[in-house]
Enzyme design. Structure first.
Site, mmCIF file in Angstrom:
data_model
loop_
_atom_site.group_PDB
_atom_site.id
_atom_site.type_symbol
_atom_site.label_atom_id
_atom_site.label_comp_id
_atom_site.label_asym_id
_atom_site.label_seq_id
_atom_site.Cartn_x
_atom_site.Cartn_y
_atom_site.Cartn_z
ATOM 1 N N HIS A 154 -65.896 3.070 -35.145
ATOM 2 C CA HIS A 154 -67.155 2.385 -34.832
ATOM 3 C C HIS A 154 -67.547 1.476 -36.001
ATOM 4 O O HIS A 154 -67.426 0.266 -35.930
ATOM 5 C CB HIS A 154 -68.204 3.444 -34.525
ATOM 6 C CG HIS A 154 -69.475 2.932 -33.920
ATOM 7 N ND1 HIS A 154 -69.728 1.611 -33.681
ATOM 8 C CD2 HIS A 154 -70.579 3.601 -33.489
ATOM 9 C CE1 HIS A 154 -70.925 1.477 -33.139
ATOM 10 N NE2 HIS A 154 -71.460 2.667 -33.007
ATOM 11 N N HIS B 231 -62.173 -7.443 -29.586
ATOM 12 C CA HIS B 231 -63.404 -6.708 -29.279
ATOM 13 C C HIS B 231 -63.322 -6.179 -27.860
ATOM 14 O O HIS B 231 -62.759 -6.843 -26.982
ATOM 15 C CB HIS B 231 -64.632 -7.628 -29.423
ATOM 16 C CG HIS B 231 -65.915 -6.885 -29.551
ATOM 17 N ND1 HIS B 231 -66.612 -6.448 -28.451
ATOM 18 C CD2 HIS B 231 -66.617 -6.485 -30.640
ATOM 19 C CE1 HIS B 231 -67.699 -5.815 -28.871
ATOM 20 N NE2 HIS B 231 -67.729 -5.823 -30.189
ATOM 21 N N ASP C 151 -67.150 -8.165 -37.888
ATOM 22 C CA ASP C 151 -66.645 -7.572 -39.125
ATOM 23 C C ASP C 151 -65.678 -8.472 -39.879
ATOM 24 O O ASP C 151 -65.366 -8.206 -41.038
ATOM 25 C CB ASP C 151 -65.931 -6.246 -38.803
ATOM 26 C CG ASP C 151 -66.922 -5.152 -38.466
ATOM 27 O OD1 ASP C 151 -68.004 -5.147 -39.062
ATOM 28 O OD2 ASP C 151 -66.612 -4.315 -37.597
HETATM 29 C C1 LIG Z 1 -61.844 -3.697 -31.080
HETATM 30 C C2 LIG Z 1 -60.586 -3.192 -30.376
HETATM 31 C C3 LIG Z 1 -60.525 -1.666 -30.510
HETATM 32 C C4 LIG Z 1 -60.619 -3.587 -28.896
HETATM 33 O O1 LIG Z 1 -59.490 -3.057 -28.341
HETATM 34 P P1 LIG Z 1 -59.087 -3.260 -26.796
HETATM 35 O O2 LIG Z 1 -60.302 -3.261 -25.972
HETATM 36 O O3 LIG Z 1 -58.015 -2.276 -26.505
HETATM 37 O O4 LIG Z 1 -58.485 -4.727 -26.842
HETATM 38 P P2 LIG Z 1 -57.774 -5.495 -25.668
HETATM 39 O O5 LIG Z 1 -57.563 -4.603 -24.488
HETATM 40 O O6 LIG Z 1 -58.530 -6.745 -25.493
HETATM 41 O O7 LIG Z 1 -56.371 -5.794 -26.331
HETATM 42 C C5 LIG Z 1 -55.504 -6.686 -25.702
HETATM 43 C C6 LIG Z 1 -54.186 -6.723 -26.438
HETATM 44 O O8 LIG Z 1 -54.398 -7.262 -27.741
HETATM 45 C C7 LIG Z 1 -53.960 -6.354 -28.733
HETATM 46 N N1 LIG Z 1 -54.920 -6.354 -29.805
HETATM 47 C C8 LIG Z 1 -56.249 -6.139 -29.698
HETATM 48 N N2 LIG Z 1 -56.820 -6.233 -30.908
HETATM 49 C C9 LIG Z 1 -55.839 -6.535 -31.772
HETATM 50 C C10 LIG Z 1 -55.830 -6.744 -33.156
HETATM 51 N N3 LIG Z 1 -56.946 -6.666 -33.885
HETATM 52 N N4 LIG Z 1 -54.658 -7.030 -33.748
HETATM 53 C C11 LIG Z 1 -53.528 -7.120 -33.028
HETATM 54 N N5 LIG Z 1 -53.479 -6.914 -31.701
HETATM 55 C C12 LIG Z 1 -54.622 -6.621 -31.083
HETATM 56 C C13 LIG Z 1 -53.936 -5.000 -28.034
HETATM 57 O O9 LIG Z 1 -53.033 -4.127 -28.668
HETATM 58 C C14 LIG Z 1 -53.523 -5.374 -26.645
HETATM 59 O O10 LIG Z 1 -52.136 -5.602 -26.679
HETATM 60 P P3 LIG Z 1 -51.203 -5.149 -25.420
HETATM 61 O O11 LIG Z 1 -51.775 -5.860 -24.234
HETATM 62 O O12 LIG Z 1 -49.834 -5.611 -25.803
HETATM 63 O O13 LIG Z 1 -51.342 -3.642 -25.352
HETATM 64 C C15 LIG Z 1 -59.320 -3.826 -30.988
HETATM 65 O O14 LIG Z 1 -59.376 -5.212 -30.808
HETATM 66 C C16 LIG Z 1 -59.159 -3.482 -32.461
HETATM 67 O O15 LIG Z 1 -58.688 -2.398 -32.805
HETATM 68 N N6 LIG Z 1 -59.529 -4.428 -33.375
HETATM 69 C C17 LIG Z 1 -59.400 -4.193 -34.786
HETATM 70 C C18 LIG Z 1 -60.488 -3.260 -35.308
HETATM 71 C C19 LIG Z 1 -61.834 -3.939 -35.392
HETATM 72 O O16 LIG Z 1 -61.942 -5.063 -35.861
HETATM 73 N N7 LIG Z 1 -62.869 -3.201 -34.986
HETATM 74 C C20 LIG Z 1 -64.226 -3.672 -35.029
HETATM 75 C C21 LIG Z 1 -64.733 -3.905 -33.640
HETATM 76 S S1 LIG Z 1 -66.366 -4.591 -33.706
#
Ligand SMILES: CC(C)(COP(=O)(O)OP(=O)(O)OC[C@H]1O[C@@H](n2cnc3c(N)ncnc32)[C@H](O)[C@@H]1OP(=O)(O)O)[C@@H](O)C(=O)NCCC(=O)NCCS
Length: 381
Positions: A223, A262, A318
């Site tokens: 989070h 996100h 972030d």
């Molecule tokens: C925020 C988060 C958890 C959202 O995850 P999510 O809802 O599963 O994201 P999506 O479903 O849109 O992801 C689509 C694809 O992009 C990839 N992806 C998403 N965020 C990514 C990232 N930061 N780096 C690389 N790949 C990423 C996923 O692995 C997925 O790949 P796939 O289709 O081959 O499995 C994820 O983007 C993440 O972990 N980001 C980094 C952490 C972060 O910045 N957190 C703060 C959030 S405010």
């Protein structure tokens, strides 16, 4: 679970309540508090005024704002027992653990609830919303072996926080940037910590216990905390020329790039756009462009690679915030506590809203355990 119920892991896609406080249009990258676009609040409002908006549902008149600001500022100072608690908190523990305990402890120092009812005067006292920032500043000072700095009433919430942290008045632009960062983080719908606050409030518990629980939820690395990890990546990268190698490596190992992507936004997070502007402003002011150059190159390269793969991903709030805080001289360990300082006003707004038409949260679970079996005597096990 009944026959008609459906199961959604992590409650994804489940509408768990009604709210008038926040609207997020993830497809278009838009965020609104009570209908006001976040960009306008960032430009024209203050954390104190935004807190009023969240708690009362409307922007204040000039007189209402003056009175509300006076009340908020009058609650800034910490009492001796609270300072003692901060001083004696184990040095190795994280300030989020202190925050969770101290918010519950603060409740002992105010008359705040009417027994056995959902009514309280927390919207008037604003004690916990205001004092979290004083607690964070005091923890950092004690951690550095320094004395507590008494708050000032002539500074904005953000500027006063920097003042209490440093013992010196920040420049006008630093105070404004800090205060606006709090506006940007004050509210964000039914995320995990806000939902936690509402669940606890739905049992009839106090605002203090509800906010304390929310702080516990925010502490988890899924989070809060991504900005801290963005800055670890920036430090590891070291210069913008090394961004390409870093991305080659990380993506080959299927690592996520922190600060990117996100769950709701499928466009650039509007808060990231404001933060990026602050990073540009601070980098110029401090003649230090290291973080800005690395982050801009990281964004450009990562986005173009993801677009090629048909997976458009954008920076979230972030991505730029850690660098902004670092240029304000704030240590990384305070990044998540700062998030809590800001979000406390959103949590309180949701707790009060929950109480208006309350229904105890009580979802079901899908039982996957043993069928009925019988208790064996211990000697036969
Ligand atoms: C925020 C988060 C958890 C959202 O995850 P999510 O809802 O599963 O994201 P999506 O479903 O849109 O992801 C689509 C694809 O992009 C990839 N992806 C998403 N965020 C990514 C990232 N930061 N780096 C690389 N790949 C990423 C996923 O692995 C997925 O790949 P796939 O289709 O081959 O499995 C994820 O983007 C993440 O972990 N980001 C980094 C952490 C972060 O910045 N957190 C703060 C959030 S405010």
């Amino acid at each position: 679970m009944t026959d008609t119920a459906t199961y959604a892991k992590g409650l994804e896609g489940v509408v768990a309540g009604e709210s008038v406080i926040c609207r997020i249009d993830g497809l278009n990258g838009r965020l609104y508090y009570l209908g006001y676009p976040i960009e306008e609040l960032a430009r024209y409002s203050t954390f104190e005024e935004t807190t009023y908006l969240l708690l009362y549902g409307e922007l204040p008149t000039a007189d209402e704002l003056a009175e509300f600001t006076r009340r908020m500022r009058a609650s800034r100072d910490l009492s001796e027992p609270v300072l003692d608690m901060i001083r004696s908190f184990p040095k190795v523990d994280h300030p989020m653990e202190l925050l969770q305990s101290v918010v519950a402890y603060l409740s002992g120092y105010v008359e705040h609830r009417i027994q056995h009812s959902l009514t309280c005067n927390c919207r008037d006292t604003l004690h916990q919303v205001v004092q979290i920032s004083s607690v964070v500043a005091a923890w950092q000072r004690f951690h550095e072996g320094k004395e507590y700095v008494n708050p000032r009433q002539d500074l904005s919430h953000g500027a006063n926080f920097l003042y209490m942290l440093r013992g010196q008045e920040p420049e006008e632009s630093e105070g404004r940037i800090m205060d606006t960062a709090l506006v940007l983080h004050a509210e964000h719908g039914f995320n995990a910590s806000t939902f936690t606050a509402r669940v606890v409030a739905s049992t009839g518990s106090t605002c203090y216990c509800s906010i304390s629980a929310a702080i516990g939820a925010l502490y988890g690395f899924l989070h809060g905390g991504a900005n801290e990890r963005v800055m670890q990546a920036v430090d590891e990268i070291g210069s913008k020329e090394r961004v390409k190698d870093f991305l080659d490596n990380e993506l080959e190992r299927a690592h996520k790039i922190m600060g990117m992507g996100h769950r709701i936004y499928k466009a650039k997070d509007p808060r990231a756009i404001v933060m990026e502007g602050f990073l540009e402003e601070l980098s110029e002011k401090k003649h230090d462009f290291r973080y800005l150059e690395i982050l801009k190159e990281l964004e450009r390269d990562f986005r173009s690679r993801m677009e090629e793969k048909g997976k458009p991903l954008y920076p979230n709030v972030d991505f730029y915030s850690g660098a902004v805080y670092r240029l304000l001289g704030i240590p990384a360990i305070l990044f998540t506590p700062i998030f809590a300082m800001a979000r406390a006003s959103g949590w309180l707004a949701h707790i009060l809203e929950q109480r208006v038409d309350n229904r105890l949260y009580r979802p079901s679970s899908l039982y996957t355990g043993a069928p009925e079996r019988h208790y064996p005597p211990i000697e036969s096990r």
